[in-house]
Write a protein that holds these residues in place. Sequence first.
Motif, PDB file in Angstrom:
ATOM      1  N   LYS A   1      -1.655 -10.476  14.336  1.00 37.87           N
ATOM      2  CA  LYS A   1      -0.782  -9.435  14.901  1.00 37.87           C
ATOM      3  C   LYS A   1       0.684  -9.588  14.506  1.00 37.87           C
ATOM      4  O   LYS A   1       1.573  -9.122  15.202  1.00 37.87           O
ATOM      5  N   HIS A   2       0.906 -10.227  13.355  1.00 40.50           N
ATOM      6  CA  HIS A   2       2.260 -10.266  12.813  1.00 40.50           C
ATOM      7  C   HIS A   2       2.554  -8.964  12.059  1.00 40.50           C
ATOM      8  O   HIS A   2       3.716  -8.639  11.813  1.00 40.50           O
ATOM      9  N   LEU A   3       1.495  -8.260  11.675  1.00 42.28           N
ATOM     10  CA  LEU A   3       1.610  -6.997  10.952  1.00 42.28           C
ATOM     11  C   LEU A   3       0.750  -5.946  11.632  1.00 42.28           C
ATOM     12  O   LEU A   3      -0.254  -6.272  12.280  1.00 42.28           O
ATOM     13  N   ASP A   4       1.137  -4.686  11.458  1.00 44.85           N
ATOM     14  CA  ASP A   4       0.365  -3.601  12.066  1.00 44.85           C
ATOM     15  C   ASP A   4      -0.871  -3.244  11.258  1.00 44.85           C
ATOM     16  O   ASP A   4      -1.864  -2.741  11.802  1.00 44.85           O
ATOM     17  N   GLY A   5      -0.816  -3.473   9.963  1.00 45.32           N
ATOM     18  CA  GLY A   5      -1.954  -3.139   9.119  1.00 45.32           C
ATOM     19  C   GLY A   5      -1.687  -3.547   7.694  1.00 45.32           C
ATOM     20  O   GLY A   5      -0.692  -4.222   7.393  1.00 45.32           O
ATOM     21  N   ASN A   6      -2.573  -3.146   6.790  1.00 42.56           N
ATOM     22  CA  ASN A   6      -2.373  -3.451   5.380  1.00 42.56           C
ATOM     23  C   ASN A   6      -2.956  -2.355   4.503  1.00 42.56           C
ATOM     24  O   ASN A   6      -3.731  -1.503   4.952  1.00 42.56           O
ATOM     25  N   PHE A   7      -2.560  -2.398   3.246  1.00 45.27           N
ATOM     26  CA  PHE A   7      -3.041  -1.441   2.265  1.00 45.27           C
ATOM     27  C   PHE A   7      -3.171  -2.178   0.944  1.00 45.27           C
ATOM     28  O   PHE A   7      -2.196  -2.374   0.236  1.00 45.27           O
ATOM     29  N   PHE A   8      -4.403  -2.668   0.659  1.00 48.82           N
ATOM     30  CA  PHE A   8      -4.643  -3.365  -0.604  1.00 48.82           C
ATOM     31  C   PHE A   8      -6.119  -3.623  -0.854  1.00 48.82           C
ATOM     32  O   PHE A   8      -6.541  -3.814  -1.989  1.00 48.82           O
ATOM     33  N   LEU A   9      -6.943  -3.652   0.219  1.00 47.29           N
ATOM     34  CA  LEU A   9      -8.321  -4.128   0.054  1.00 47.29           C
ATOM     35  C   LEU A   9      -9.329  -2.983  -0.012  1.00 47.29           C
ATOM     36  O   LEU A   9      -9.036  -1.840   0.324  1.00 47.29           O
ATOM     37  N   HIS A  10     -10.545  -3.320  -0.456  1.00 43.87           N
ATOM     38  CA  HIS A  10     -11.646  -2.364  -0.458  1.00 43.87           C
ATOM     39  C   HIS A  10     -12.714  -2.848   0.526  1.00 43.87           C
ATOM     40  O   HIS A  10     -12.661  -3.984   1.017  1.00 43.87           O
ATOM     41  N   GLN A  11     -13.688  -2.002   0.812  1.00 40.34           N
ATOM     42  CA  GLN A  11     -14.680  -2.312   1.847  1.00 40.34           C
ATOM     43  C   GLN A  11     -15.498  -3.573   1.541  1.00 40.34           C
ATOM     44  O   GLN A  11     -15.701  -4.401   2.435  1.00 40.34           O
ATOM     45  N   PRO A  12     -15.986  -3.770   0.303  1.00 36.67           N
ATOM     46  CA  PRO A  12     -16.723  -5.014   0.035  1.00 36.67           C
ATOM     47  C   PRO A  12     -15.893  -6.269   0.311  1.00 36.67           C
ATOM     48  O   PRO A  12     -16.411  -7.262   0.835  1.00 36.67           O
ATOM     49  N   TYR A  13     -14.590  -6.240  -0.033  1.00 41.34           N
ATOM     50  CA  TYR A  13     -13.737  -7.405   0.254  1.00 41.34           C
ATOM     51  C   TYR A  13     -13.615  -7.598   1.763  1.00 41.34           C
ATOM     52  O   TYR A  13     -13.712  -8.726   2.262  1.00 41.34           O
ATOM     53  N   LEU A  14     -13.402  -6.508   2.491  1.00 39.56           N
ATOM     54  CA  LEU A  14     -13.266  -6.607   3.944  1.00 39.56           C
ATOM     55  C   LEU A  14     -14.543  -7.163   4.575  1.00 39.56           C
ATOM     56  O   LEU A  14     -14.491  -8.004   5.479  1.00 39.56           O
ATOM     57  N   ASN A  15     -15.693  -6.714   4.086  1.00 41.92           N
ATOM     58  CA  ASN A  15     -16.973  -7.209   4.612  1.00 41.92           C
ATOM     59  C   ASN A  15     -17.099  -8.717   4.427  1.00 41.92           C
ATOM     60  O   ASN A  15     -17.526  -9.438   5.344  1.00 41.92           O
ATOM     61  N   GLU A  16     -16.741  -9.198   3.242  1.00 44.28           N
ATOM     62  CA  GLU A  16     -16.833 -10.631   2.966  1.00 44.28           C
ATOM     63  C   GLU A  16     -15.816 -11.411   3.800  1.00 44.28           C
ATOM     64  O   GLU A  16     -16.121 -12.497   4.305  1.00 44.28           O
ATOM     65  N   PHE A  17     -14.608 -10.862   3.953  1.00 44.46           N
ATOM     66  CA  PHE A  17     -13.572 -11.539   4.736  1.00 44.46           C
ATOM     67  C   PHE A  17     -14.017 -11.682   6.195  1.00 44.46           C
ATOM     68  O   PHE A  17     -13.807 -12.729   6.822  1.00 44.46           O
ATOM     69  N   LYS A  18     -14.638 -10.651   6.729  1.00 38.91           N
ATOM     70  CA  LYS A  18     -15.075 -10.679   8.128  1.00 38.91           C
ATOM     71  C   LYS A  18     -16.141 -11.747   8.369  1.00 38.91           C
ATOM     72  O   LYS A  18     -16.219 -12.321   9.451  1.00 38.91           O
ATOM     73  N   LYS A  19     -16.954 -12.020   7.360  1.00 35.23           N
ATOM     74  CA  LYS A  19     -17.999 -13.045   7.506  1.00 35.23           C
ATOM     75  C   LYS A  19     -17.403 -14.419   7.796  1.00 35.23           C
ATOM     76  O   LYS A  19     -17.985 -15.213   8.529  1.00 35.23           O
TER      77      LYS A  19
END
Length: 263
Positions: free
Chosen positions: A72-90
């Motif tokens: 929560k140091h940032l409100d959001g981001n703009f750089f990633l795609h869904q496959p990257y987000l899926n792997e990061f969440k794992k």
Amino acid sequence: MHRKFSLLLAASLSYFGLFSAHANETLTLAATPVPHAEILEFIKPRLAKEGVDLQVKVFTDYVQPSTQVNEKHLDGNFFLHQPYLNEFKKGHKNDIQVPIAKVHVEPFAAYSAKHKKLADLPSGATVAIPNDPSNSGRALLLLEKQGLLKLKDPTNISATKKDIVANPKKLKFRELEAATLPRVLDQVDLALINTNYALEAKLNPVQDSLFIEDARSPYANLLVAREDNKDSPAFKKLAAALNSPEVKKFIEEKYKGAVVPAF
């Protein structure tokens, strides 16, 4: 005298009430330099008129922008795609990133400083690919489409080197952090580089690559918010601005096919 004071007080309160109603709401977003930060800077004036003060924090890696959103140091981001987000969440059980809108596709491409065409790639060639799971899988899928190898499942976007079932050219792989790939281009025979890093290195994916993804790529770059602010008016304005005809025209004219609108 008392009546004049009351009128002045009422006028002052009305003024400050009006000012508060139009006061800017600040959104602090993480972005990689090209093209994400450039696109955000382009829409800043529009958002300012709509009462959103957009602050852009530039990062040169993929991990910190996601981590700082989760903290929560940032409100959001703009750089990633869904496959990257899926792997990061794992690997991050506390992940609170939520996709808001698809903005553009950066067609992934392969570059060489040693060979002018794919047919020149020798047996035993060294190929550099990103080391994060989603982008390494993306690289392997693109190599398979070029007939350079065969995967167990050609639809598996999380494929790894263990999934290679045929490697006729006996390619040797170096898995490196995505941001470093342009810097090793003269040390390998082939490097598969994310377009944002290619553009930063003054590589044109359309003109300089040996081969490139087509516009049907599933790797659309996303506007991402936190779970607790995804429905805020400010984010809705930001999403609308990023999916506007003005941004579509900006992307098409500035990047000339190296970045493709996804809306």
